[in-house]
Design a protein around this motif. Structure first.
Motif, PDB file in Angstrom:
ATOM      1  N   ASP A 185       2.940   3.716 -10.371  1.00  0.00           N
ATOM      2  CA  ASP A 185       3.567   2.813  -9.412  1.00  0.00           C
ATOM      3  C   ASP A 185       2.544   1.759  -9.028  1.00  0.00           C
ATOM      4  OD1 ASP A 185       6.017   4.227  -9.223  1.00  0.00           O
ATOM      5  OD2 ASP A 185       5.105   5.632  -7.810  1.00  0.00           O
ATOM      6  N   ILE A 238       1.725  -1.055  -6.248  1.00  0.00           N
ATOM      7  CA  ILE A 238       2.104  -1.437  -4.891  1.00  0.00           C
ATOM      8  C   ILE A 238       1.513  -2.798  -4.563  1.00  0.00           C
ATOM      9  CG2 ILE A 238       1.935  -0.847  -2.454  1.00  0.00           C
ATOM     10  CD1 ILE A 238       1.575   1.918  -4.890  1.00  0.00           C
ATOM     11  N   ARG A 239       2.402  -3.746  -4.234  1.00  0.00           N
ATOM     12  CA  ARG A 239       1.998  -5.102  -3.828  1.00  0.00           C
ATOM     13  C   ARG A 239       2.742  -5.454  -2.556  1.00  0.00           C
ATOM     14  NH1 ARG A 239       2.213  -6.253  -9.587  1.00  0.00           N
ATOM     15  NH2 ARG A 239       0.183  -6.983 -10.273  1.00  0.00           N
ATOM     16  N   ARG A 240       2.008  -5.812  -1.538  1.00  0.00           N
ATOM     17  CA  ARG A 240       2.591  -6.249  -0.259  1.00  0.00           C
ATOM     18  C   ARG A 240       3.691  -5.314   0.232  1.00  0.00           C
ATOM     19  NH1 ARG A 240       4.119 -11.030  -2.753  1.00  0.00           N
ATOM     20  NH2 ARG A 240       2.278 -11.406  -3.993  1.00  0.00           N
ATOM     21  N   GLY A 241       3.462  -4.016   0.126  1.00  0.00           N
ATOM     22  CA  GLY A 241       4.404  -3.035   0.649  1.00  0.00           C
ATOM     23  C   GLY A 241       5.552  -2.685  -0.276  1.00  0.00           C
ATOM     24  N   HIS A 242       5.646  -3.326  -1.435  1.00  0.00           N
ATOM     25  CA  HIS A 242       6.716  -3.047  -2.384  1.00  0.00           C
ATOM     26  C   HIS A 242       6.144  -2.315  -3.592  1.00  0.00           C
ATOM     27  CE1 HIS A 242       9.635  -5.480  -0.236  1.00  0.00           C
ATOM     28  NE2 HIS A 242       8.691  -6.405  -0.101  1.00  0.00           N
ATOM     29  N   SER A 243       6.861  -1.291  -4.029  1.00  0.00           N
ATOM     30  CA  SER A 243       6.417  -0.467  -5.144  1.00  0.00           C
ATOM     31  C   SER A 243       7.277  -0.740  -6.376  1.00  0.00           C
ATOM     32  CB  SER A 243       6.518   1.009  -4.754  1.00  0.00           C
ATOM     33  OG  SER A 243       6.187   1.833  -5.836  1.00  0.00           O
ATOM     34  N   LYS A 244       6.631  -0.814  -7.541  1.00  0.00           N
ATOM     35  CA  LYS A 244       7.346  -1.009  -8.798  1.00  0.00           C
ATOM     36  C   LYS A 244       6.824   0.017  -9.799  1.00  0.00           C
ATOM     37  CE  LYS A 244       8.151  -4.290 -12.500  1.00  0.00           C
ATOM     38  NZ  LYS A 244       7.756  -5.551 -13.109  1.00  0.00           N
TER      39      LYS A 244
END
Length: 66
Positions: free
Chosen positions: A10, A12-18
């Motif tokens: 995963d 995580i960038r600026r609170g968003h997970s991909k």
């Protein structure tokens, strides 16, 4: 010796997970670290800076030899 592995992680960038799946070459020590709870932190820190610039952090789920 280096071998190819598929890694689920995963990003995580600026609170968003991909979720992502990458294929990369790695050695035995890196492979062991990717599949152990303590070793993951070492690999995550190194990969976050080099492979995912701009990411806040990454979380490795597992690695499988292919």
């Amino acid at each position: 010796m280096m071998f190819k592995a598929r890694v689920r992680l995963d990003v995580i960038r600026r609170g968003h997970s991909k979720s992502e799946v990458i294929e990369t070459m790695m050695d035995d020590e890196t492979y062991r670290n990717c599949n152990s709870s303590n070793g993951k932190k070492i690999v995550e820190e190194a990969w976050c800076n080099s492979m995912f610039p701009g990411a806040d952090k990454i979380r490795i789920s597992n690695a499988v030899k292919i």
